[in-house]
Design an enzyme around this catalytic site. Structure first.
Site, PDB file in Angstrom:
ATOM      1  N   HIS A  28      -7.461   6.892   0.005  1.00  0.00           N
ATOM      2  CA  HIS A  28      -8.513   5.760   0.492  1.00  0.00           C
ATOM      3  C   HIS A  28      -9.300   4.938  -0.665  1.00  0.00           C
ATOM      4  O   HIS A  28      -9.736   4.308  -0.168  1.00  0.00           O
ATOM      5  CB  HIS A  28      -9.088   5.928   1.678  1.00  0.00           C
ATOM      6  CG  HIS A  28      -9.163   5.935   3.485  1.00  0.00           C
ATOM      7  ND1 HIS A  28      -9.237   7.011   3.268  1.00  0.00           N
ATOM      8  CD2 HIS A  28      -8.060   5.882   3.563  1.00  0.00           C
ATOM      9  CE1 HIS A  28      -8.689   7.239   4.689  1.00  0.00           C
ATOM     10  NE2 HIS A  28      -7.997   6.408   4.659  1.00  0.00           N
ATOM     11  N   GLU A  42      -9.123  -3.657   2.065  1.00  0.00           N
ATOM     12  CA  GLU A  42      -8.103  -3.045   1.441  1.00  0.00           C
ATOM     13  C   GLU A  42      -6.941  -4.186   0.538  1.00  0.00           C
ATOM     14  O   GLU A  42      -6.267  -3.959  -0.282  1.00  0.00           O
ATOM     15  CB  GLU A  42      -7.120  -2.361   1.707  1.00  0.00           C
ATOM     16  CG  GLU A  42      -7.951  -0.952   2.118  1.00  0.00           C
ATOM     17  CD  GLU A  42      -7.466  -0.248   3.088  1.00  0.00           C
ATOM     18  OE1 GLU A  42      -7.302  -0.157   4.618  1.00  0.00           O
ATOM     19  OE2 GLU A  42      -7.340   1.285   2.931  1.00  0.00           O
ATOM     20  N   ARG A  53       0.770  -1.132  -0.212  1.00  0.00           N
ATOM     21  CA  ARG A  53       0.058  -0.071   0.190  1.00  0.00           C
ATOM     22  C   ARG A  53       1.212   1.351   0.058  1.00  0.00           C
ATOM     23  O   ARG A  53       1.690   1.524   1.178  1.00  0.00           O
ATOM     24  CB  ARG A  53      -0.737   0.344   1.793  1.00  0.00           C
ATOM     25  CG  ARG A  53      -1.683   1.413   0.980  1.00  0.00           C
ATOM     26  CD  ARG A  53      -2.631   1.451   2.625  1.00  0.00           C
ATOM     27  NE  ARG A  53      -3.104   2.330   2.462  1.00  0.00           N
ATOM     28  CZ  ARG A  53      -4.039   3.077   3.467  1.00  0.00           C
ATOM     29  NH1 ARG A  53      -3.301   2.750   4.858  1.00  0.00           N
ATOM     30  NH2 ARG A  53      -4.558   4.510   3.520  1.00  0.00           N
TER      31      ARG A  53
END
Ligand SMILES: Nc1ncnc2c1ncn2[C@@H]1O[C@H](COP(=O)(O)OP(=O)(O)O)[C@@H](O)[C@H]1O
Ligand SMILES: CC(=O)OP(=O)(O)O
Ligand SMILES: [Mg+2]
Length: 406
Positions: free
Chosen positions: A185, A389, A96
């Site tokens: 996000h 995620e 990420r």
């Protein structure tokens, strides 16, 4: 089998998951917390039924001075409690990365140049990008022979129109300093908006939804036909909703005032707004569980913090309803959105006139997974849809690597 290891490196924590992408199955997950703060804490979970050769949970305390040490702790977790990384070798590592600026809008194989770019974008996500980069360095050292892929929080919001991403300041200054809104996000907003279409059994293309990602950081996103058209975080993850420690929206003149009248330095302002504001600043607790408990115990400051939090969410719901023209679903996700039933209720209180009616029993039912919490007479669906995620990052990583290998 395509197994991907996903790394989500925060400033003081390192979260990971080992995922079998073909089966959308998590084989192991874990977190190393309190990096750089003396004794760190680690949890590793080998997924599977408890008390079998598979399922086991493991907690430990370690010296974790940096992300390299955190990575070692994770490897110990795998070695001692499984699954074995020899038996399930990752074909790629997905990372990420929070800020991709205007440079990255696809998952990207990490090269030296990509790392330089991520580093250059640090000033636009000072809490996040440096930690993301440290995690990448640690992972590359431990897994030098597999591809590493960056999946950016900003990517999903690249579809925002100029009217949504432009700040109304002198356009030459904005262009020179690359001042615009990016939104964050995105991996979560993308995953949740797709899962919402699946839950409702309706084509993504025809849905207009407002996704409320309420975690430590928090953001709202207006999604039309599966594309982000507006989101509450801006050039950095500081704008928008009230968060655990971040202020969200405020009059920029507050900064000028604090500089002129109280002699605040840039570093002090940064620290005030990013780390000492939000519900922590207002109510004394950054963690929603502690804040709600304090308010329940009669703490007035905590109660006000919750009111401000819900008031801000409600304002964004109204604004995004106006931008979308029609709302099919309002969707709660992330730590607070998935777990804090009273907060969900407060955020949407008083919207009955707009056809938004939360059913108190459904809202408070101890269910997990995607679920409806609106009443049967609500015109707008109100849902809780857990985000994932890590699964989204694993899928995108596998796709890039699969593509790269033909
Ligand atoms: N059962 C719960 N009730 C209320 N809040 C919760 C609950 N579980 C988690 N939270 C809140 O969720 C937040 C963390 O959300 P999370 O999405 O995990 O954040 P991040 O990914 O940014 O670390 C914390 O404020 C925590 O208090
Ligand atoms: C972008 C952002 O705010 O992320 P997090 O919620 O993980 O802090
Ligand atoms: Mg998060």
């Amino acid at each position: 089998m395509s197994v991907v290891l996903v790394c989500n490196s925060g400033s003081s924590s390192f979260k990971y998951q080992l995922i079998d992408v073909a089966r959308s199955e998590t084989l192991a997950s874990g977190i190393v917390e309190r990096i750089g703060a003396g004794v760190g804490h680690a949890q590793h979970r080998h997924e599977g039924p408890e008390n079998t050769s598979h399922g086991s949970n493991w907690d430990g305390a370690f010296e974790v001075p940096d992300h390299f040490a955190a990575f070692e702790v994770m490897l110990e977790g795998f070695a001692a409690h499984g699954p074995s990384l020899e038996e399930f070798p990752p074909v790629a590592i997905g990372h990420r990365v929070v800020q991709g600026g205007a440079r990255f809008f696809e998952p990207t194989v990490i090269t030296e140049l990509v790392k330089i770019n991520i580093d250059e974008l640090s000033s636009l996500a000072p809490l996040h990008n440096p930690a993301n980069l440290a995690g990448i360095e640690a992972a590359q050292r431990a897994f030098p022979d597999v591809p590493h892929v960056a999946v950016f929080d900003t990517a999903f919001h690249q579809t925002m129109p100029p009217a949504a991403y432009s700040y109304a300041i002198d356009r030459e200054v904005a262009a020179k300093h690359r001042i615009r809104r990016y939104g964050f996000h995105g991996t979560s907003h993308r995953f949740v908006s797709r899962a919402t279409a699946e839950f409702l059994g309706r084509p993504l293309e025809e849905l207009r939804t407002i996704v409320l990602h309420l975690g430590n950081g928090a953001s709202a996103c207006a999604v039309s036909g599966g594309r982000s058209v507006e989101t509450s975080m801006g050039m950095t993850p500081l704008e928008g909703l009230v968060m655990g420690t971040r202020s969200g929206d405020l009059d920029p003149a507050v900064l000028l005032h604090l500089q002129r009248r109280a002699g605040y330095s840039v570093a002090e302002l940064d620290e005030l707004l990013n780390q000492r504001s939000g519900v922590l600043g207002l109510g004394g607790h950054a963690d929603m569980r502690d804040l709600v408990a304090a308010a329940d115990g009669g703490d007035q400051a905590a109660a006000l913090a919750l009111e401000v939090y819900a008031h801000r969410v409600r304002s964004y719901v109204g604004a995004y309803a106006a931008q979308l023209g029609r709302v099919d679903a309002i969707v709660f996700t992330a730590g607070v959105g998935e777990n804090a039933a009273p907060v969900r209720e407060w955020c949407l209180a008083g919207l009955e006139g707009f056809g938004v009616i939360v059913d108190p029993d459904r809202n408070r039912a101890a269910e997990r997974g995607a679920r409806r919490i609106s009443g049967d007479d609500s015109r707008v669906e109100v849902l809780v849809v857990p985000t994932n995620e890590e699964l989204e990052i694993a899928r995108q990583t596998a796709e890039v690597v699969g593509g790269a290998h033909g």
